[in-house]
Design a protein around this motif. Structure first.
Motif, PDB file in Angstrom:
ATOM      1  N   THR A  94       1.400   5.332  -7.121  1.00 41.25           N
ATOM      2  CA  THR A  94       0.950   6.634  -6.650  1.00 41.25           C
ATOM      3  C   THR A  94       1.519   7.694  -7.596  1.00 41.25           C
ATOM      4  O   THR A  94       2.678   7.607  -8.003  1.00 41.25           O
ATOM      5  CB  THR A  94       1.372   6.886  -5.191  1.00 41.25           C
ATOM      6  OG1 THR A  94       0.821   8.123  -4.732  1.00 41.25           O
ATOM      7  CG2 THR A  94       2.883   6.921  -5.025  1.00 41.25           C
TER       8      THR A  94
ATOM      9  N   VAL B 153       0.845  -1.190   0.000  1.00 40.79           N
ATOM     10  CA  VAL B 153       0.000   0.000   0.000  1.00 40.79           C
ATOM     11  C   VAL B 153       0.882   1.243   0.000  1.00 40.79           C
ATOM     12  O   VAL B 153       1.619   1.491   0.965  1.00 40.79           O
ATOM     13  CB  VAL B 153      -0.935   0.006   1.221  1.00 40.79           C
ATOM     14  CG1 VAL B 153      -1.826   1.235   1.192  1.00 40.79           C
ATOM     15  CG2 VAL B 153      -1.775  -1.270   1.249  1.00 40.79           C
ATOM     16  N   GLU B 154       0.779   2.006  -1.073  1.00 39.35           N
ATOM     17  CA  GLU B 154       1.594   3.204  -1.228  1.00 39.35           C
ATOM     18  C   GLU B 154       0.801   4.447  -0.844  1.00 39.35           C
ATOM     19  O   GLU B 154      -0.423   4.493  -0.984  1.00 39.35           O
ATOM     20  CB  GLU B 154       2.057   3.347  -2.683  1.00 39.35           C
ATOM     21  CG  GLU B 154       2.938   2.211  -3.148  1.00 39.35           C
ATOM     22  CD  GLU B 154       2.651   1.804  -4.569  1.00 39.35           C
ATOM     23  OE1 GLU B 154       3.547   1.270  -5.224  1.00 39.35           O
ATOM     24  OE2 GLU B 154       1.518   2.019  -5.022  1.00 39.35           O
ATOM     25  N   SER B 155       1.528   5.461  -0.417  1.00 41.28           N
ATOM     26  CA  SER B 155       0.915   6.750  -0.115  1.00 41.28           C
ATOM     27  C   SER B 155       1.964   7.836  -0.259  1.00 41.28           C
ATOM     28  O   SER B 155       3.166   7.547  -0.304  1.00 41.28           O
ATOM     29  CB  SER B 155       0.328   6.755   1.300  1.00 41.28           C
ATOM     30  OG  SER B 155       1.342   6.520   2.260  1.00 41.28           O
ATOM     31  N   GLY B 156       1.499   9.082  -0.336  1.00 43.76           N
ATOM     32  CA  GLY B 156       2.403  10.214  -0.319  1.00 43.76           C
ATOM     33  C   GLY B 156       2.578  10.948  -1.626  1.00 43.76           C
ATOM     34  O   GLY B 156       3.275  11.965  -1.676  1.00 43.76           O
TER      35      GLY B 156
ATOM     36  N   CYS C 274       5.505   3.000   1.473  1.00 46.52           N
ATOM     37  CA  CYS C 274       4.938   1.755   0.957  1.00 46.52           C
ATOM     38  C   CYS C 274       5.013   0.721   2.073  1.00 46.52           C
ATOM     39  O   CYS C 274       6.115   0.339   2.491  1.00 46.52           O
ATOM     40  CB  CYS C 274       5.690   1.281  -0.268  1.00 46.52           C
ATOM     41  SG  CYS C 274       5.219  -0.371  -0.832  1.00 46.52           S
TER      42      CYS C 274
END
Length: 121
Positions: free
Chosen positions: A115, A5-8, A22
């Motif tokens: 992302t 799960v990626e973010s940012g 991640c």
């Protein structure tokens, strides 16, 4: 079942910074290398940075001195600190982890969903 799960990601002006994260979730026995790749429109996916289980790093020439990859093994998480961003850094950024689910299984590569990072001039 394993998920990365990626973010940012986001939109930033040239010269700005972003930090991508991640996290690998699921019934994971061990994680080997982790890395970040990117793919711009109409181009092939390319390595941005990678880090081994013991912290050895490797960077694409285009990001050396601007990006820093790190990981937190206790959290099964890899980070990408991106500074001095340029419009040419605009791309979808994808996390990859080489991991195994059980002790005697081989390592397999898993990918995140990506992302988007957009850098305006």
């Amino acid at each position: 079942q394993v998920q990365l799960v990626e973010s940012g990601g986001g939109l930033v002006q040239a010269g700005g910074s972003l930090r991508l994260s991640c996290a690998a979730a699921g019934n994971i026995f061990s994680i080997n290398g982790m890395g970040w790749y990117r793919q711009a429109l109409g181009k092939e996916r390319e390595l941005v940075a990678e880090i081994s289980s013991v912290g050895t790093t490797n960077y694409a020439d285009s990001v050396k001195g601007r990006f820093t990859i790190s990981r937190d093994n206790a959290k099964n998480t890899v980070y990408l600190q991106m500074n001095s961003l340029k419009p040419e850094d605009t791309a979808g950024y994808y996390c990859k982890a080489s991991l195994k689910l059980k002790r005697f299984h081989p390592y397999r590569d898993y990918w995140g969903q990506g992302t988007q990072v957009s850098v305006s001039s």
